[in-house]
Motif scaffolding. Structure first.
Motif, mmCIF file in Angstrom:
data_model
loop_
_atom_site.group_PDB
_atom_site.id
_atom_site.type_symbol
_atom_site.label_atom_id
_atom_site.label_comp_id
_atom_site.label_asym_id
_atom_site.label_seq_id
_atom_site.Cartn_x
_atom_site.Cartn_y
_atom_site.Cartn_z
ATOM 1 N N SER A 28 0.813 -1.215 0.000
ATOM 2 C CA SER A 28 0.000 0.000 0.000
ATOM 3 C C SER A 28 0.847 1.266 0.000
ATOM 4 N N SER A 29 2.130 1.117 0.281
ATOM 5 C CA SER A 29 3.019 2.282 0.302
ATOM 6 C C SER A 29 4.437 1.836 -0.009
ATOM 7 N N ASP A 30 5.339 2.817 -0.135
ATOM 8 C CA ASP A 30 6.716 2.516 -0.532
ATOM 9 C C ASP A 30 7.577 2.256 0.697
ATOM 10 N N TYR A 31 7.411 1.067 1.288
ATOM 11 C CA TYR A 31 8.160 0.735 2.493
ATOM 12 C C TYR A 31 9.570 0.254 2.148
ATOM 13 N N ASN A 32 10.488 0.498 3.074
ATOM 14 C CA ASN A 32 11.869 0.049 2.933
ATOM 15 C C ASN A 32 11.955 -1.372 3.477
ATOM 16 N N GLN A 78 21.174 10.405 1.723
ATOM 17 C CA GLN A 78 21.581 9.034 2.063
ATOM 18 C C GLN A 78 22.746 8.979 3.047
ATOM 19 N N VAL A 79 22.749 9.840 4.038
ATOM 20 C CA VAL A 79 23.661 9.689 5.175
ATOM 21 C C VAL A 79 23.199 8.448 5.927
ATOM 22 N N ASP A 80 24.023 7.400 5.960
ATOM 23 C CA ASP A 80 23.509 6.113 6.431
ATOM 24 C C ASP A 80 24.070 5.635 7.771
ATOM 25 N N ILE A 97 15.079 13.913 4.716
ATOM 26 C CA ILE A 97 15.818 12.685 4.399
ATOM 27 C C ILE A 97 15.044 11.893 3.358
ATOM 28 N N GLN A 98 15.715 10.922 2.768
ATOM 29 C CA GLN A 98 15.101 10.066 1.763
ATOM 30 C C GLN A 98 14.498 8.844 2.437
ATOM 31 N N LYS A 99 13.389 8.352 1.877
ATOM 32 C CA LYS A 99 12.707 7.198 2.466
ATOM 33 C C LYS A 99 13.599 5.965 2.478
ATOM 34 N N LYS A 100 14.394 5.803 1.433
ATOM 35 C CA LYS A 100 15.272 4.639 1.340
ATOM 36 C C LYS A 100 16.724 5.079 1.217
ATOM 37 N N CYS A 159 11.343 15.433 7.739
ATOM 38 C CA CYS A 159 10.490 15.075 6.605
ATOM 39 C C CYS A 159 11.140 13.932 5.830
ATOM 40 N N LYS A 160 10.301 13.096 5.242
ATOM 41 C CA LYS A 160 10.792 12.051 4.354
ATOM 42 C C LYS A 160 10.250 12.298 2.952
ATOM 43 N N VAL A 161 11.124 12.122 1.965
ATOM 44 C CA VAL A 161 10.712 12.258 0.565
ATOM 45 C C VAL A 161 11.174 11.025 -0.201
#
Length: 246
Positions: A48-52, A105-107, A129-132, A155-157
């Protein structure tokens, strides 16, 4: 079920309920080869969504939690994320010039926490930050940030480039911290509405993101080592913004 680490839940039904209750899930770890009716229900929820999602050996899950994980472990963010559009709009309505930080993508979790702590001290209006691909917001992040993670909007994008374009469309200058330029940080005007981009610890800023920014800047390095730790470099950039705005 939930671990003493409140950002970790495990068990298929528990993860399904977290999704249905719209909890902010950073990452889902699923045992390779998992099957069954309940697992199929979980897959439907995840679609249903863009999960990592990461498919891992059962041994990894066993190390992550003590208990019957049923082949599924999820990391839940201890903070609520905000919508980028509403955050930018509310920030631009303030008297002071907007100041955003984009992390490409600071991980490393501890670098992430240290950056959040410095950003809070420098009055950053929000961190995007990015979602993945980036570090999740975990208990370690909270600890390393000294609790600052609860004071700075996050925020996540889907892609950092999307945030860059939105910032530019909103009249906010986007400056990338990169060694791939001859321009020193101290030659830049950072007093106007600004979004600063910091890149991954090893790879730096994604090439497509780097092409889309308004300006690039670097720090002068006097030693023989070619780069700084990203949290240290970020601190230097953030405080130059503070210095110019005092």
């Amino acid at each position: 079920m939930q671990n003493p680490d409140t950002t970790t839940i495990f068990g298929i039904r528990a993860v399904i309920e977290a999704i249905q209750n719209e909890k902010s899930i950073d990452k889902v770890f699923i045992q390779k080869g998992l099957s069954g009716h309940l697992f199929q229900e979980l897959q439907q929820q995840l679609s249903s969504s863009d999960y990592n999602i990461s498919y891992v050996p059962v041994e990894k899950l066993n190390r992550m939690v003590k208990g019957n994980h049923q082949g599924v472990v999820a990391k839940i963010s201890p903070v609520e994320f905000q919508e980028l559009e509403s955050l930018v709009e509310s920030t631009l309505n303030k008297e002071k010039a907007a100041f955003f930080l984009l992390l490409d993508q600071v991980d490393d979790v501890r670098n992430f926490g240290a950056i959040i702590r410095t950003a809070e001290c420098c009055g950053v209006d929000g961190i995007i930050i990015q979602k993945k691909g980036g570090a999740p917001v975990t208990a370690d992040t909270v600890k390393t940030s000294a609790g600052a993670v609860f004071n700075v909007p996050l925020c996540k994008v889907d892609h950092i480039k999307d945030a860059v374009y939105y910032m530019q469309a909103s009249g906010i200058k986007v400056v990338a911290a990169t060694e791939k330029t001859e321009d020193l940080l101290y030659t830049k005007d950072l007093s106007q509405p600004l979004a600063l981009v910091m890149g991954n610890e090893g790879k730096g800023i994604t090439p497509s993101v780097l092409k889309s920014v308004d300006e690039k800047a670097k720090l002068p390095l006097q030693g023989t080592i070619g780069s700084l730790n990203v949290s240290v470099a970020c601190g230097a950039f953030l405080y130059e913004v503070v210095r110019q705005r005092l």
